[in-house]
Scaffold this active site. Sequence first.
Site, mmCIF file in Angstrom:
data_model
loop_
_atom_site.group_PDB
_atom_site.id
_atom_site.type_symbol
_atom_site.label_atom_id
_atom_site.label_comp_id
_atom_site.label_asym_id
_atom_site.label_seq_id
_atom_site.Cartn_x
_atom_site.Cartn_y
_atom_site.Cartn_z
ATOM 1 N N HIS A 102 -30.333 -34.013 32.451
ATOM 2 C CA HIS A 102 -30.063 -35.153 33.336
ATOM 3 C C HIS A 102 -29.620 -36.317 32.466
ATOM 4 O O HIS A 102 -30.301 -36.688 31.514
ATOM 5 C CB HIS A 102 -31.309 -35.545 34.137
ATOM 6 C CG HIS A 102 -31.054 -36.696 35.068
ATOM 7 N ND1 HIS A 102 -30.665 -36.516 36.381
ATOM 8 C CD2 HIS A 102 -31.099 -38.036 34.864
ATOM 9 C CE1 HIS A 102 -30.481 -37.689 36.959
ATOM 10 N NE2 HIS A 102 -30.745 -38.626 36.053
ATOM 11 N N CYS A 103 -28.472 -36.899 32.791
ATOM 12 C CA CYS A 103 -27.910 -37.976 31.978
ATOM 13 C C CYS A 103 -27.884 -39.271 32.786
ATOM 14 O O CYS A 103 -27.092 -39.399 33.728
ATOM 15 C CB CYS A 103 -26.496 -37.614 31.513
ATOM 16 S SG CYS A 103 -25.734 -38.894 30.488
ATOM 17 N N PRO A 104 -28.737 -40.250 32.450
ATOM 18 C CA PRO A 104 -28.728 -41.513 33.201
ATOM 19 C C PRO A 104 -27.431 -42.292 33.032
ATOM 20 O O PRO A 104 -27.067 -43.081 33.908
ATOM 21 C CB PRO A 104 -29.924 -42.276 32.619
ATOM 22 C CG PRO A 104 -30.142 -41.679 31.263
ATOM 23 C CD PRO A 104 -29.749 -40.235 31.383
ATOM 24 N N ASN A 148 -25.336 -41.092 35.550
ATOM 25 C CA ASN A 148 -26.063 -41.179 36.816
ATOM 26 C C ASN A 148 -26.021 -39.856 37.587
ATOM 27 O O ASN A 148 -25.796 -39.843 38.801
ATOM 28 C CB ASN A 148 -25.480 -42.311 37.674
ATOM 29 C CG ASN A 148 -26.364 -42.689 38.843
ATOM 30 O OD1 ASN A 148 -25.915 -43.346 39.761
ATOM 31 N ND2 ASN A 148 -27.634 -42.295 38.833
#
Length: 297
Positions: free
Chosen positions: A160-162, A165
Site C-alpha cells: 500500500h503506497c500512501p 493514495n
Amino acid sequence: MLEDPSVATVLVPAYRVWPAKNRIYCGGRIITGPWEDLPAHLCAWTALIVLSFLYFIFVAPFLWTNINPVLPCLSGYLFLSTMVTLMLTAWTDPGILPRKKYKQILMTKPSHSANEHEEYHADNNPVEGSKFCDTCEIWRPPRASHCSICDNCIDTFDHHCPFVNNCVGRRNYGFFLGFVSSVSLLGLSVTVGFLLFSISGEGSSEFVKPGLVLVVSLLVGLPTLALTFSVCCLCAFHLQLVARGHTTREHLTNRPPTALEEGLSFLRARGKSRLHLQRLVLVPPSALVEPSGPFDV
C-alpha cells in the site's frame, strides 16, 4: 442475498453501498484510497508540480537558448508521462477482491446473466493455495493479501503506497512501475538541467538574473537531487523484484513465492475489475453510504 419484498428498496449504483474505506468518484469510474492517505498524496503532487514548474520557468528557457532544446523537450515529455501514470496508479482498481456481503448485494441486480452467477460462485470456491479471509469472508487466491489500510483483499498484493493514495496490486502494478520509472528519468533530466544551469555561472535568461543562479540551484536543485536519488533507488528495487518474480510483501517477509504462485506474477494480464461499481442493485435506503465528495456523481 435477496432482499425481503416487504422491505422498501431503492435502485442505486453498486458504489453507493461500497463497504470498505476507498473513495469513489465520477459515478464509480474512479476508485482510490482512504482519506488518511491524502496528506502524503498531496505532498507527492506538490513536490512533482512545484519542482517541475520552477525548472520549466527558470532553467528550461536557458537550456533551450544556450545549450540545446532536446533536454527541455525530454523533460516535458517525462513530466507528462509521470502525471499520467500517477493518475492511473492512484485512480485504478488495484485488483480488489469483493467481500462476501458486497458480492451478495451485486446479485440483487434486477436481471443478471448466467456468467454473473458463475463468477459469484467461482469466487466462493477455494482453490489450491488459497486462504480464507475472516474480514472479507472469501477465499482469496495465492499471492493475494488483505490490506488493513484500505480494508480490502488485493489480488497479487505488492504494497500500500500512501503517496499514490492506493494499494499496488495486479491491476495497477504496471502503472506504478511506469510512474516510478518516469519520475526517476524526469528527476535525472531535471538534475542535469540544474547542473548545466549552475555550471554556466551566467543563467542568461530573460526570466533569471545572474545573481539568482546560486539561489535557484540550492533551493530547487538540491531537493530535486535528493528526491531523484530516493526515487531511483525505489525504481531499481522494483525492477529487481520484477526480474525475480517477487512482490514487495514477499521480499519484506522473506517469503518467496511457491511453485504454484510463480505463474501469478505481474507480467500476466491485468484482468477485468470484479467490482462492477456502476451496476444497478436493489438495497434498503439504510445500506447507502455517503458520497465521497462533490465529484461523486
